[in-house]
Design an enzyme around this catalytic site. Sequence first.
Site, short mmCIF file in Angstrom:
data_model
loop_
_atom_site.label_atom_id
_atom_site.label_comp_id
_atom_site.label_asym_id
_atom_site.label_seq_id
_atom_site.Cartn_x
_atom_site.Cartn_y
_atom_site.Cartn_z
N LEU A 64 18.88 39.80 -1.12
CA LEU A 64 19.22 39.57 -2.53
C LEU A 64 18.57 40.67 -3.37
O LEU A 64 17.78 41.46 -2.86
CB LEU A 64 18.73 38.18 -2.95
CG LEU A 64 19.29 37.00 -2.13
CD1 LEU A 64 18.76 35.68 -2.67
CD2 LEU A 64 20.80 36.99 -2.10
N PRO A 65 18.88 40.73 -4.67
CA PRO A 65 18.33 41.84 -5.47
C PRO A 65 16.80 41.89 -5.49
O PRO A 65 16.21 42.95 -5.28
CB PRO A 65 18.91 41.58 -6.87
CG PRO A 65 20.16 40.80 -6.62
CD PRO A 65 19.88 39.96 -5.41
N LYS A 170 8.09 49.76 1.38
CA LYS A 170 9.43 50.06 0.85
C LYS A 170 9.36 50.51 -0.62
O LYS A 170 10.06 51.44 -1.04
CB LYS A 170 10.32 48.82 0.99
CG LYS A 170 11.67 48.91 0.32
CD LYS A 170 12.60 49.90 0.98
CE LYS A 170 13.89 50.03 0.20
NZ LYS A 170 14.77 51.05 0.76
P1 NDP Z 1 24.06 44.13 -4.64
O1 NDP Z 1 23.79 44.10 -6.08
O2 NDP Z 1 25.21 44.92 -4.13
O3 NDP Z 1 24.23 42.63 -4.08
C1 NDP Z 1 23.34 41.63 -4.43
C2 NDP Z 1 23.63 40.36 -3.64
O4 NDP Z 1 22.74 39.34 -4.09
C3 NDP Z 1 25.04 39.83 -3.83
O5 NDP Z 1 25.42 39.15 -2.66
C4 NDP Z 1 24.84 38.84 -4.98
O6 NDP Z 1 25.81 37.83 -5.02
C5 NDP Z 1 23.52 38.24 -4.61
N1 NDP Z 1 22.82 37.64 -5.76
C6 NDP Z 1 22.53 38.23 -6.93
N2 NDP Z 1 21.87 37.37 -7.73
C7 NDP Z 1 21.79 36.21 -7.04
C8 NDP Z 1 21.23 34.93 -7.34
N3 NDP Z 1 20.60 34.69 -8.49
N4 NDP Z 1 21.31 33.96 -6.40
C9 NDP Z 1 21.93 34.21 -5.23
N5 NDP Z 1 22.48 35.38 -4.89
C10 NDP Z 1 22.40 36.38 -5.79
O7 NDP Z 1 22.70 44.61 -3.96
P2 NDP Z 1 22.49 45.39 -2.57
O8 NDP Z 1 23.20 44.70 -1.48
O9 NDP Z 1 22.70 46.83 -2.79
O10 NDP Z 1 20.91 45.20 -2.40
C11 NDP Z 1 20.30 44.02 -1.88
C12 NDP Z 1 18.82 44.34 -1.62
O11 NDP Z 1 18.74 45.41 -0.67
C13 NDP Z 1 18.09 44.82 -2.89
O12 NDP Z 1 16.77 44.34 -2.87
C14 NDP Z 1 18.11 46.34 -2.74
O13 NDP Z 1 17.04 46.95 -3.45
C15 NDP Z 1 18.01 46.49 -1.23
N6 NDP Z 1 18.53 47.74 -0.67
C16 NDP Z 1 19.79 48.22 -1.00
C17 NDP Z 1 20.26 49.41 -0.46
C18 NDP Z 1 21.62 49.97 -0.75
O14 NDP Z 1 21.91 51.10 -0.30
N7 NDP Z 1 22.51 49.27 -1.45
C19 NDP Z 1 19.39 50.22 0.43
C20 NDP Z 1 18.14 49.59 0.78
C21 NDP Z 1 17.73 48.42 0.21
P3 NDP Z 1 27.17 37.96 -5.86
O15 NDP Z 1 28.18 38.49 -4.89
O16 NDP Z 1 27.45 36.60 -6.32
O17 NDP Z 1 26.90 38.92 -7.01
#
Ligand code: NDP
Length: 295
Positions: A64-65, A170
């Site tokens: 998650l974020p 990280k």
């Molecule tokens: P995204 O913003 O693409 O996705 C976030 C996810 O979290 C979605 O599935 C979203 O659901 C869900 N979400 C958001 N808020 C909530 C909530 N309140 N309750 C439940 N679910 C929630 O993020 P990323 O996939 O890019 O990143 C996820 C993590 O990985 C972060 O911590 C990021 O820093 C880390 N990361 C990302 C990288 C990248 O290249 N993208 C690389 C390395 C680490 P919904 O579909 O409903 O919005």
Amino acid sequence: MKGAFLGLGAIGEPMAARLSSRVDLAVWNRTRMRADTFARTNKARVAATPREAATGTQVVVTCLPTSAEVERLLDGPDGLEAGLGPGTLLLDCTSGDPATSRRIAGRLAGKQVGFADCPVSGGTAGAQSGTLTIMVGAEPAVFARAQPVLEAFGRRIEHMGPVGAGHAMKAVNNALLAAHLQAFGEGFAALAKAGVPARKALEVLNASSGRSFVSESLVPDRVLTGRWPQTFRLALLEKDVRIALGLLDETGVGGPLLHLVGQLFRQARAILGEAADHVEIIRLIEQEAGVEIRG
Ligand code: NDP
């Protein structure tokens, strides 16, 4: 083995896809449509609630974020904690913060649920190819059980120390990424204005001591081409720098340079918004300098 994956975002989705070929997987996503789409193209069933996803599993992965969302996900009658049975593992791949993860680990220990913070590096491409670097904070016994699961999407899986150590590692990694992005943008905007061709300058940099992942990978692919794909939100990188700054303050290191980087990313987030990609900080520098860095 039965497992669950919660959070099918930009990086969670390809990680879950790899896990689905190794374990009998349930998926849950806040916006259900994303989970339905996932289950149509991967071997997985959709759970209606976090509790349902976790029930009967041996391992649950979250992505998650921030840690705040992970902690909130545990709560309530349909929450994740209600579905986690004794002996299960919660592997949190969120780039989160050490203090919240220590609190979560303490809360779950009472239920004999093992917890590890397992943030990843390598981007969405690394997730697709199963070559992520994974930085784990956990008790040694939890790490040993987590490792074979993490191998589904990770190549280098390192035990960094107790719960929270993975997040700390990280956050520092990403603070350095942010610093490299900003520094590259400033330096190359100046070179472009001075009339040095960007492609040639990049070739020379990448054969010299100032090179970095930014110059070797992100810039040729995204800046010189003017492609700007959306793979990792700048808002998330800003959050990572903030976590690193917390660590610097807590440890008394201070860190004037990284504090300035944090301030610049906070401003960029306010200007570019929540959806912008992290590399777009360079676009902002270009706009402010009135020049483009293109091949
Ligand atoms: P995204 O913003 O693409 O996705 C976030 C996810 O979290 C979605 O599935 C979203 O659901 C869900 N979400 C958001 N808020 C909530 C909530 N309140 N309750 C439940 N679910 C929630 O993020 P990323 O996939 O890019 O990143 C996820 C993590 O990985 C972060 O911590 C990021 O820093 C880390 N990361 C990302 C990288 C990248 O290249 N993208 C690389 C390395 C680490 P919904 O579909 O409903 O919005």
